[in-house]
Design an enzyme around this catalytic site. Structure first.
Site, PDB file in Angstrom:
ATOM      1  N   ARG A 287      -1.174 -33.674  35.602  1.00  0.00           N
ATOM      2  CA  ARG A 287      -2.134 -34.180  34.614  1.00  0.00           C
ATOM      3  C   ARG A 287      -3.083 -35.204  35.270  1.00  0.00           C
ATOM      4  O   ARG A 287      -4.242 -34.916  35.503  1.00  0.00           O
ATOM      5  CB  ARG A 287      -1.368 -34.801  33.423  1.00  0.00           C
ATOM      6  CG  ARG A 287      -2.230 -35.097  32.205  1.00  0.00           C
ATOM      7  CD  ARG A 287      -3.053 -36.352  32.279  1.00  0.00           C
ATOM      8  NE  ARG A 287      -2.252 -37.556  32.506  1.00  0.00           N
ATOM      9  CZ  ARG A 287      -2.789 -38.744  32.773  1.00  0.00           C
ATOM     10  NH1 ARG A 287      -4.100 -38.891  32.857  1.00  0.00           N
ATOM     11  NH2 ARG A 287      -2.026 -39.798  32.995  1.00  0.00           N
ATOM     12  N   ASP A 288      -2.585 -36.386  35.605  1.00  0.00           N
ATOM     13  CA  ASP A 288      -3.459 -37.428  36.156  1.00  0.00           C
ATOM     14  C   ASP A 288      -4.062 -36.961  37.479  1.00  0.00           C
ATOM     15  O   ASP A 288      -5.205 -37.279  37.811  1.00  0.00           O
ATOM     16  CB  ASP A 288      -2.652 -38.721  36.375  1.00  0.00           C
ATOM     17  CG  ASP A 288      -3.512 -39.974  36.322  1.00  0.00           C
ATOM     18  OD1 ASP A 288      -4.732 -39.862  36.482  1.00  0.00           O
ATOM     19  OD2 ASP A 288      -2.955 -41.066  36.136  1.00  0.00           O
TER      20      ASP A 288
ATOM     21  N   HIS B  21       2.361 -47.874  36.193  1.00  0.00           N
ATOM     22  CA  HIS B  21       1.488 -46.722  36.499  1.00  0.00           C
ATOM     23  C   HIS B  21       0.373 -47.268  37.399  1.00  0.00           C
ATOM     24  O   HIS B  21      -0.657 -47.756  36.923  1.00  0.00           O
ATOM     25  CB  HIS B  21       0.945 -46.174  35.173  1.00  0.00           C
ATOM     26  CG  HIS B  21       0.011 -45.022  35.279  1.00  0.00           C
ATOM     27  ND1 HIS B  21       0.358 -43.729  34.945  1.00  0.00           N
ATOM     28  CD2 HIS B  21      -1.295 -44.950  35.641  1.00  0.00           C
ATOM     29  CE1 HIS B  21      -0.676 -42.924  35.096  1.00  0.00           C
ATOM     30  NE2 HIS B  21      -1.698 -43.644  35.516  1.00  0.00           N
TER      31      HIS B  21
ATOM     32  N   HIS C  29      -2.442 -46.988  40.218  1.00  0.00           N
ATOM     33  CA  HIS C  29      -3.358 -46.220  41.078  1.00  0.00           C
ATOM     34  C   HIS C  29      -3.511 -46.989  42.391  1.00  0.00           C
ATOM     35  O   HIS C  29      -3.357 -48.200  42.437  1.00  0.00           O
ATOM     36  CB  HIS C  29      -4.697 -46.001  40.369  1.00  0.00           C
ATOM     37  CG  HIS C  29      -4.592 -44.944  39.302  1.00  0.00           C
ATOM     38  ND1 HIS C  29      -4.906 -43.629  39.538  1.00  0.00           N
ATOM     39  CD2 HIS C  29      -4.162 -45.001  38.021  1.00  0.00           C
ATOM     40  CE1 HIS C  29      -4.689 -42.922  38.431  1.00  0.00           C
ATOM     41  NE2 HIS C  29      -4.236 -43.736  37.497  1.00  0.00           N
TER      42      HIS C  29
ATOM     43  N   CYS D  79      -8.441 -41.284  37.090  1.00  0.00           N
ATOM     44  CA  CYS D  79      -9.023 -41.067  35.764  1.00  0.00           C
ATOM     45  C   CYS D  79     -10.522 -40.809  35.923  1.00  0.00           C
ATOM     46  O   CYS D  79     -11.226 -41.593  36.553  1.00  0.00           O
ATOM     47  CB  CYS D  79      -8.795 -42.290  34.877  1.00  0.00           C
ATOM     48  SG  CYS D  79      -9.635 -42.176  33.295  1.00  0.00           S
TER      49      CYS D  79
ATOM     50  N   ASN E 286      -2.968 -41.857  41.635  1.00  0.00           N
ATOM     51  CA  ASN E 286      -1.765 -42.690  41.534  1.00  0.00           C
ATOM     52  C   ASN E 286      -1.121 -42.803  42.901  1.00  0.00           C
ATOM     53  O   ASN E 286      -1.349 -41.978  43.780  1.00  0.00           O
ATOM     54  CB  ASN E 286      -0.723 -42.023  40.615  1.00  0.00           C
ATOM     55  CG  ASN E 286      -1.097 -42.137  39.184  1.00  0.00           C
ATOM     56  OD1 ASN E 286      -1.801 -41.280  38.680  1.00  0.00           O
ATOM     57  ND2 ASN E 286      -0.659 -43.174  38.542  1.00  0.00           N
TER      58      ASN E 286
HETATM   59  P1  HMG Z   1     -15.307 -37.574  20.384  1.00  0.00           P
HETATM   60  O1  HMG Z   1     -16.537 -36.906  20.915  1.00  0.00           O
HETATM   61  O2  HMG Z   1     -15.427 -38.924  19.766  1.00  0.00           O
HETATM   62  O3  HMG Z   1     -14.510 -36.632  19.378  1.00  0.00           O
HETATM   63  O4  HMG Z   1     -14.262 -37.628  21.565  1.00  0.00           O
HETATM   64  P2  HMG Z   1     -14.924 -35.941  18.061  1.00  0.00           P
HETATM   65  O5  HMG Z   1     -13.750 -36.021  17.165  1.00  0.00           O
HETATM   66  O6  HMG Z   1     -16.262 -36.442  17.555  1.00  0.00           O
HETATM   67  O7  HMG Z   1     -15.135 -34.393  18.501  1.00  0.00           O
HETATM   68  C1  HMG Z   1     -16.130 -34.003  19.413  1.00  0.00           C
HETATM   69  C2  HMG Z   1     -15.802 -32.613  19.943  1.00  0.00           C
HETATM   70  O8  HMG Z   1     -14.582 -32.654  20.681  1.00  0.00           O
HETATM   71  C3  HMG Z   1     -15.584 -31.579  18.846  1.00  0.00           C
HETATM   72  O9  HMG Z   1     -15.964 -30.311  19.384  1.00  0.00           O
HETATM   73  C4  HMG Z   1     -14.088 -31.583  18.674  1.00  0.00           C
HETATM   74  O10 HMG Z   1     -13.579 -30.379  18.160  1.00  0.00           O
HETATM   75  C5  HMG Z   1     -13.625 -31.766  20.105  1.00  0.00           C
HETATM   76  P3  HMG Z   1     -17.416 -29.681  19.085  1.00  0.00           P
HETATM   77  O11 HMG Z   1     -17.503 -29.632  17.595  1.00  0.00           O
HETATM   78  O12 HMG Z   1     -18.429 -30.635  19.714  1.00  0.00           O
HETATM   79  O13 HMG Z   1     -17.346 -28.349  19.787  1.00  0.00           O
HETATM   80  N1  HMG Z   1     -12.287 -32.393  20.164  1.00  0.00           N
HETATM   81  C6  HMG Z   1     -11.243 -31.853  20.768  1.00  0.00           C
HETATM   82  N2  HMG Z   1     -11.058 -30.684  21.436  1.00  0.00           N
HETATM   83  C7  HMG Z   1      -9.833 -30.437  21.925  1.00  0.00           C
HETATM   84  N3  HMG Z   1      -8.783 -31.282  21.782  1.00  0.00           N
HETATM   85  C8  HMG Z   1      -8.918 -32.436  21.133  1.00  0.00           C
HETATM   86  C9  HMG Z   1     -10.175 -32.762  20.600  1.00  0.00           C
HETATM   87  N4  HMG Z   1     -10.650 -33.817  19.908  1.00  0.00           N
HETATM   88  C10 HMG Z   1     -11.942 -33.572  19.641  1.00  0.00           C
HETATM   89  N5  HMG Z   1      -7.868 -33.282  21.029  1.00  0.00           N
HETATM   90  C11 HMG Z   1     -11.979 -37.634  22.381  1.00  0.00           C
HETATM   91  C12 HMG Z   1     -12.975 -38.249  21.405  1.00  0.00           C
HETATM   92  C13 HMG Z   1     -10.778 -38.503  22.405  1.00  0.00           C
HETATM   93  C14 HMG Z   1     -11.644 -36.241  21.928  1.00  0.00           C
HETATM   94  C15 HMG Z   1     -12.642 -37.572  23.780  1.00  0.00           C
HETATM   95  O14 HMG Z   1     -13.110 -38.863  24.081  1.00  0.00           O
HETATM   96  C16 HMG Z   1     -11.735 -37.099  24.849  1.00  0.00           C
HETATM   97  O15 HMG Z   1     -11.245 -35.985  24.852  1.00  0.00           O
HETATM   98  N6  HMG Z   1     -11.496 -37.938  25.860  1.00  0.00           N
HETATM   99  C17 HMG Z   1     -10.680 -37.560  27.000  1.00  0.00           C
HETATM  100  C18 HMG Z   1      -9.936 -38.726  27.481  1.00  0.00           C
HETATM  101  C19 HMG Z   1      -9.090 -38.369  28.693  1.00  0.00           C
HETATM  102  O16 HMG Z   1      -8.443 -37.336  28.741  1.00  0.00           O
HETATM  103  N7  HMG Z   1      -9.126 -39.278  29.704  1.00  0.00           N
HETATM  104  C20 HMG Z   1      -8.326 -39.107  30.875  1.00  0.00           C
HETATM  105  C21 HMG Z   1      -6.890 -39.348  30.593  1.00  0.00           C
HETATM  106  S1  HMG Z   1      -6.475 -41.064  30.347  1.00  0.00           S
HETATM  107  C22 HMG Z   1      -6.123 -41.635  31.947  1.00  0.00           C
HETATM  108  O17 HMG Z   1      -6.303 -40.920  32.895  1.00  0.00           O
HETATM  109  C23 HMG Z   1      -5.510 -43.007  32.078  1.00  0.00           C
HETATM  110  C24 HMG Z   1      -3.982 -42.943  32.316  1.00  0.00           C
HETATM  111  O18 HMG Z   1      -3.688 -42.165  33.439  1.00  0.00           O
HETATM  112  C25 HMG Z   1      -3.428 -44.351  32.482  1.00  0.00           C
HETATM  113  C26 HMG Z   1      -4.196 -45.162  33.526  1.00  0.00           C
HETATM  114  O19 HMG Z   1      -4.327 -44.735  34.679  1.00  0.00           O
HETATM  115  O20 HMG Z   1      -4.652 -46.227  33.122  1.00  0.00           O
HETATM  116  C27 HMG Z   1      -3.266 -42.310  31.113  1.00  0.00           C
HETATM  117 MG    MG Z   2      -3.754 -42.859  35.475  1.00  0.00          MG
END
Ligand code: HMG
Ligand code: MG
Length: 306
Positions: A15-16, A207, A209, A240, A250
């Site tokens: 995933r990450d 966690h 990086h 990320c 990471n």
């Molecule tokens: P948004 O644009 O505010 O969402 O995004 P929305 O509700 O307005 O919907 C917009 C569009 O997204 C729509 O589609 C929804 O259907 C679709 P459209 O009508 O435009 O075709 N949608 C989705 N599709 C699939 N699955 C869903 C979903 N939700 C909405 N669940 C949202 C808000 C949260 C969805 C967006 O910001 C997003 O997906 N962000 C991704 C965040 C992410 O994955 N980041 C990386 C992981 S976190 C990380 O790496 C940190 C971590 O490792 C810890 C660390 O290192 O600190 C965990």
């Molecule tokens: Mg991370």
């Protein structure tokens, strides 16, 4: 020093790691990677995300990945879930664990999930409730705990407050994300002292990086504080996509495991198998292996006594 006797390594490479690759990732590679990691002995392997495919294209079709892996009964394969739509997808895929992911700054929260900290916590509450009522366990992430690419220094009290709220919702564990890798051992200790006022030390995961090369020493500092769960990524894959251009993956799982083996801390993971998985995925992605221990062991340095 009173280190934990056993440490739980959460493998987040599928995933990450893969979420940050710029090239297209075949589903077969995601599936093979998870199967190979399962064979190494991990008890938790983060398998993907139910997020918007427009935001993170590499994690699209996580349901197909989950449907095709060879899961082991005692292993958890959590997925990231940011909202109700994500939970619906995860439940359809029959997951037994999800991870919700918040942040310690509004700036990063907006960039990552398009809402403020408060809005995110309000969104997460019903998700956790529904997950728990369906016997899905929930992990909570807090990002940018030791520095934010947008707001700079982060107040440990804010991290502790977000962590406490995630715990109060029903998360079984809080993973503290040094998303941009700016933490140092002293900062890590101060942070853990602060968060541990509200979250038991055995419910905290680290966690880290490795952008600034501090991840292993921060893990050592966390072990000294009693933390016994760490997220890591095979071959140091990933990062990320919203953490900035220079953010790296990471800490490499092989490096953490090499250190823990040297400290006689048990993990249940086979290092010899793991270095081959690191080599496998790097060759498939045509990228440099970011694990120093992995590369050294692969090159046979130990055997040759160099
Ligand atoms: P948004 O644009 O505010 O969402 O995004 P929305 O509700 O307005 O919907 C917009 C569009 O997204 C729509 O589609 C929804 O259907 C679709 P459209 O009508 O435009 O075709 N949608 C989705 N599709 C699939 N699955 C869903 C979903 N939700 C909405 N669940 C949202 C808000 C949260 C969805 C967006 O910001 C997003 O997906 N962000 C991704 C965040 C992410 O994955 N980041 C990386 C992981 S976190 C990380 O790496 C940190 C971590 O490792 C810890 C660390 O290192 O600190 C965990
Ligand atoms: Mg991370």
């Amino acid at each position: 020093m009173n280190y934990p006797k056993r440490v739980n390594l959460v493998e987040v490479g599928p995933r990450d790691g893969l979420q940050n690759e710029s090239q297209h990732i075949d589903l077969d590679l995601r599936i093979d990677l998870i199967n190979k990691l399962t064979d190494c002995g991990f008890s938790v392997i983060e398998a993907g995300s139910f997020v918007s495919p427009k935001w993170v294209p590499q994690m699209a079709n996580t349901e197909k990945v989950l449907a095709s892996i060879r899961p082991k009964a005692e292993v958890f394969y959590p997925v990231l879930v940011p909202n109700k739509k994500g939970l619906e997808g995860a439940m359809k895929a029959n997951v037994s664990e999800i991870a919700i992911f918040g942040a310690a700054t509004d700036g990063f929260s907006h960039r990552n999930i398009n809402c403020s900290i408060k809005e995110s916590l309000d969104k997460f509450r019903p998700i956790v409730k529904e997950a728990l009522s369906n016997r899905i366990r929930v992990r909570g992430y807090v990002s940018v705990v030791l520095g934010c690419p947008i707001e700079g220094e982060v107040n440990p009290n804010v991290v502790a407050d977000v962590a406490r709220q995630l715990l109060d919702m029903g998360c079984y564990e809080i993973s503290l994300g040094d998303t941009i890798g700016t933490g140092t051992p002293t900062k890590t200790k101060i942070l853990l002292d602060c968060v541990a006022q509200y979250v038991a030390i055995d419910q905290i995961a680290g966690h880290f990086h490795d952008t600034y090369g501090q991840a292993l020493v921060n893990i050592l500092a966390s072990l000294e504080q009693g933390v016994s769960t760490f997220d890591c990524s095979v071959a140091g894959l990933g990062g990320c996509p919203f953490a900035g251009k220079n953010a790296t993956g990471n800490v490499a799982t092989e490096d953490v495991l090499y250190m823990l083996n040297g400290m006689s801390i048990k993990t249940g993971i086979d290092l010899n198998k793991l270095i081959l998985v690191g080599d496998f995925v790097c060759k498939k992605l045509n990228r440099e292996n970011a694990s120093k221990a992995g590369k050294a062991l692969l090159n046979g340095m130990i055997k040759e006594g160099n």
